[in-house]
Design an enzyme around this catalytic site. Structure first.
Site, mmCIF file in Angstrom:
data_model
loop_
_atom_site.group_PDB
_atom_site.id
_atom_site.type_symbol
_atom_site.label_atom_id
_atom_site.label_comp_id
_atom_site.label_asym_id
_atom_site.label_seq_id
_atom_site.Cartn_x
_atom_site.Cartn_y
_atom_site.Cartn_z
ATOM 1 C CD GLU A 34 -3.341 1.213 2.455
ATOM 2 O OE1 GLU A 34 -2.710 0.154 3.526
ATOM 3 O OE2 GLU A 34 -3.550 2.426 2.489
ATOM 4 N NE ARG A 258 3.764 -7.965 11.035
ATOM 5 C CZ ARG A 258 2.764 -7.133 9.943
ATOM 6 N NH1 ARG A 258 2.489 -8.124 9.395
ATOM 7 N NH2 ARG A 258 3.353 -6.172 10.113
ATOM 8 C CE LYS A 268 2.906 0.503 4.770
ATOM 9 N NZ LYS A 268 2.141 0.001 3.693
HETATM 10 P P1 ATP Z 1 2.016 -2.280 8.111
HETATM 11 O O1 ATP Z 1 1.444 -3.159 8.741
HETATM 12 O O2 ATP Z 1 3.139 -1.618 8.381
HETATM 13 O O3 ATP Z 1 1.350 -0.871 7.618
HETATM 14 P P2 ATP Z 1 1.489 -3.663 5.628
HETATM 15 O O4 ATP Z 1 1.035 -4.832 5.539
HETATM 16 O O5 ATP Z 1 -0.174 -2.922 6.092
HETATM 17 O O6 ATP Z 1 2.598 -2.995 6.350
HETATM 18 P P3 ATP Z 1 1.370 -3.521 3.256
HETATM 19 O O7 ATP Z 1 1.674 -2.104 1.838
HETATM 20 O O8 ATP Z 1 0.276 -4.084 3.114
HETATM 21 O O9 ATP Z 1 1.878 -3.412 4.428
HETATM 22 O O10 ATP Z 1 2.625 -4.814 3.123
HETATM 23 C C1 ATP Z 1 2.965 -5.358 1.337
HETATM 24 C C2 ATP Z 1 3.596 -6.715 1.958
HETATM 25 O O11 ATP Z 1 3.757 -7.266 3.164
HETATM 26 C C3 ATP Z 1 1.688 -7.741 2.053
HETATM 27 O O12 ATP Z 1 2.074 -8.472 1.723
HETATM 28 C C4 ATP Z 1 2.312 -7.195 3.416
HETATM 29 O O13 ATP Z 1 2.145 -9.191 3.491
HETATM 30 C C5 ATP Z 1 3.649 -7.917 3.577
HETATM 31 N N1 ATP Z 1 4.404 -7.349 4.328
HETATM 32 C C6 ATP Z 1 4.108 -6.034 5.203
HETATM 33 N N2 ATP Z 1 4.836 -6.445 6.609
HETATM 34 C C7 ATP Z 1 5.584 -7.528 7.269
HETATM 35 C C8 ATP Z 1 6.670 -8.096 7.853
HETATM 36 N N3 ATP Z 1 6.836 -7.344 8.929
HETATM 37 N N4 ATP Z 1 7.328 -9.490 7.299
HETATM 38 C C9 ATP Z 1 6.451 -10.093 6.088
HETATM 39 N N5 ATP Z 1 5.568 -9.669 5.687
HETATM 40 C C10 ATP Z 1 5.105 -8.239 5.493
HETATM 41 MG MG MG Z 2 -1.860 -3.814 4.570
#
Ligand code: ATP
Ligand code: MG
Length: 551
Positions: A34, A258, A268
């Site tokens: 995102e 994760r 984030k």
């Molecule tokens: P945040 O919770 O930090 O906002 P998010 O999951 O919303 O992170 P996205 O931009 O949606 O962030 O993530 C893109 C991809 O990266 C998704 O497939 C997500 O599952 C993966 N991802 C995000 N954080 C992690 C993590 N700590 N370990 C492994 N994969 C991750």
């Molecule tokens: Mg997300």
């Protein structure tokens, strides 16, 4: 055969089975960020899995921005994400956006309305939440649930045309308010948001929800294996449901654990708060776990990929030790980084029998692993600096560095002996008077060894540099364990950045390796972009040694 299977992770097993059974003929994965922040080390794990699997099995990976939330998203993030993925060395097949599918998603929503599978609900957000019930008790049907398809279609079109304010109405899937899976209790498909989108501008004032978008986006692209983190496993049945009722390409979702790291936060939202409150200098502050942060810190893509490889892919949440990542950084830099000598806390050392005014230039290897490889020229003369900690007046037996009447080798050069310690009125050591033994020049005659070797710089030739010494940003190992009555910011390390200076051999300032360098016997440092012709600034990447050993 069994043997072979064991070394595969669970995703590789699934993919090999799917390829063997003919369920898919080639694989296509996607990375779906995102664009509401910068990528962090957790994303690196996801990138390594998605791109790594595709590479291993001759498939491809799409980069798809999951941009359904206009108020939080920005093109600044879109661009930064691409830069970071390229930096890690991954090449995507197509650059796509969930917003590319807004028309298609809208069309499918109308189809579901016409078929009686979706309805417009006038309840407020609170009423909808309350009506969902709990895991133990069934939900309550909305009073608007049984509107006719004609009425729903008219209202939905009015929502699209901007007739209603934010929150006034939503579109919900009509599934089952008593389902044991809360996700099936008439999930919201669309909400009204009068906001400009970074790509579609003001075309839309209704935006699709994650659950109504993600699976269909995968399906439109013919993604074979949609890999996401564990918290999405409860969404999977709904992912499958939309694909089934719309009768579209059956993408499948798989979940892995994760990445969590000690002394590190990777949400984030919280990273954004650190930036906005000025607690760090920006998204690329070298203390941040963002990819641009660790890049500025001097971590290499190779080290990050080595780390992701070592932690593997699992289905169980785990807190990984940040020291493993630091170990990978050391491993990679040890093999590649150029060496230079830098004295950080200097004490003057005078060689009393050195010929007045003479400067001798030593040819020293840039990397000791390649003694015949490239070298740098290091000036040696009668007035030097050594590290204050490398001299001790009342030294214990095991102290093999310099002490009164003791001998030590000045790295790459001669053996010297300390004859006199000069102090000021406060008793602080101001100078060490030594003599050198000309016969101990490396390569000249027989090699005489002494126990200790220390680094040094020529005072006359030394370049003063600024050091930014970084340490962990947080003091709590497991940042998911912040107590209820505290805030994560209560665990900020007040000493995460300390400024210092150093005296460097002149060749350091001509280094153009483009990666971090090793300050011999201390640590790895990388030149910062804030440097000017007048001031060279070096960021500490990682110290040289640590007792840590990976299992
Ligand atoms: P945040 O919770 O930090 O906002 P998010 O999951 O919303 O992170 P996205 O931009 O949606 O962030 O993530 C893109 C991809 O990266 C998704 O497939 C997500 O599952 C993966 N991802 C995000 N954080 C992690 C993590 N700590 N370990 C492994 N994969 C991750
Ligand atoms: Mg997300």
């Amino acid at each position: 055969m069994e043997e072979e299977k064991k070394s595969l992770n669970f995703l590789e097993e699934i993919i090999e089975d799917d390829l063997k059974s003919g369920k898919v003929s080639s694989i296509l994965t996607r990375f779906p960020p995102e664009p509401n922040g910068y990528l962090h080390l957790g994303h690196a794990k996801s990138l390594c899995i998605n791109f790594g699997l595709a590479q291993k099995y001759g498939g491809k990976t799409n980069l798809r921005y999951d941009d359904t939330n206009p108020t939080k998203e920005d093109t600044e993030y879109v661009d930064a994400i691409k830069e970071d993925i390229k930096w890690l060395g991954f090449n995507w097949e197509k650059e796509l956006y969930a917003s590319d599918y807004f028309d298609q998603l809208y069309e499918w929503a109308e189809k579901m309305i016409i078929e009686g599978m979706a309805y417009v609900d006038d309840q407020s957000q609170e009423e909808i939440s309350a009506g969902r019930g709990t895991v133990e008790t069934p939900g309550k049907e909305s009073p608007y649930r049984n509107r006719t398809p004609e009425e729903n279609l008219r209202l939905f079109r009015e929502m699209r045309d901007g007739k209603y304010a934010d929150g006034e109405k939503v579109l919900r899937a009509k599934i089952d308010m008593a389902s044991p899976n809360m996700m099936f209790r008439d999930p919201i498909m669309y909400r009204i948001k009068h906001a400009s989108h970074h790509r579609t501008g003001d075309k839309w004032c209704i935006y699709p929800m994650y659950d109504y978008t993600h699976g269909q986006s995968d399906s439109i692209e013919n993604i074979t294996h949609s890999i996401c983190t564990l918290e999405f496993d409860v969404h999977r049945p709904l992912y499958d449901w939309f694909i089934k009722v719309l009768d579209i390409y059956p993408s499948h979702q798989y979940e892995f654990a994760r990445l969590n790291l000690t002394y590190t936060l990777m949400s984030k939202r919280k990273l954004l708060e650190l930036v906005q409150k000025g607690i760090v200098a920006g998204w690329d502050d070298p203390r941040m776990p963002t990819l641009c942060g660790v890049r500025r810190r001097g971590y290499t893509p190779e080290a990050i990929k080595m780390f992701c490889d070592k932690i593997g892919v699992s289905k169980h949440e785990q807190l990984m030790d940040i020291q493993l990542l630091e170990w990978c950084v050391r491993q990679d830099l040890n093999a590649r980084a150029n060496r230079y000598m830098v004295v950080q806390d200097p004490v003057k050392l005078t060689i009393t029998n050195w010929p007045e005014g003479k400067v001798e230039w030593f040819d020293c290897p840039l990397n000791p692993a390649e003694p015949e490889g490239a070298s740098r020229k290091v000036p040696f003369c009668g007035e030097l600096y050594i590290e204050r900690a490398d001299f001790m007046e009342d030294a214990p037996k095991k102290f093999f560095r310099l002490k009164p009447d003791g001998e030590v080798r000045l790295k790459y050069t001669y053996i010297i002996k300390c004859n006199q310690v000069v102090k000021d009125a406060e008793g602080q050591i101001t100078e060490l008077k030594c003599t050198y033994d000309p016969s101990t020049r490396p390569g000249a005659g027989e090699w005489r060894s002494v126990k200790g070797t220390i680094h040094w710089v020529s005072r006359e030739h030394a370049k003063k540099i600024t050091l930014r010494n970084y340490d962990r940003l947080f003091t709590l190992a497991d940042m998911s364990q912040v107590p209820e009555d505290k805030d994560y910011k209560d665990f900020l390390n007040p000493d995460s950045l300390t400024l210092g200076c150093g005296f460097a051999e002149p060749a350091l300032l001509e280094d153009n390796s483009g990666i971090a360098v090793q300050f011999e016997r201390t640590g790895y440092y990388v030149k910062d972009a804030d440097s000017t012709p007048a001031e060279s600034i070096f960021n500490k990447t990682v110290s040289l040694k640590d007792s840590y050993k990976p299992e």
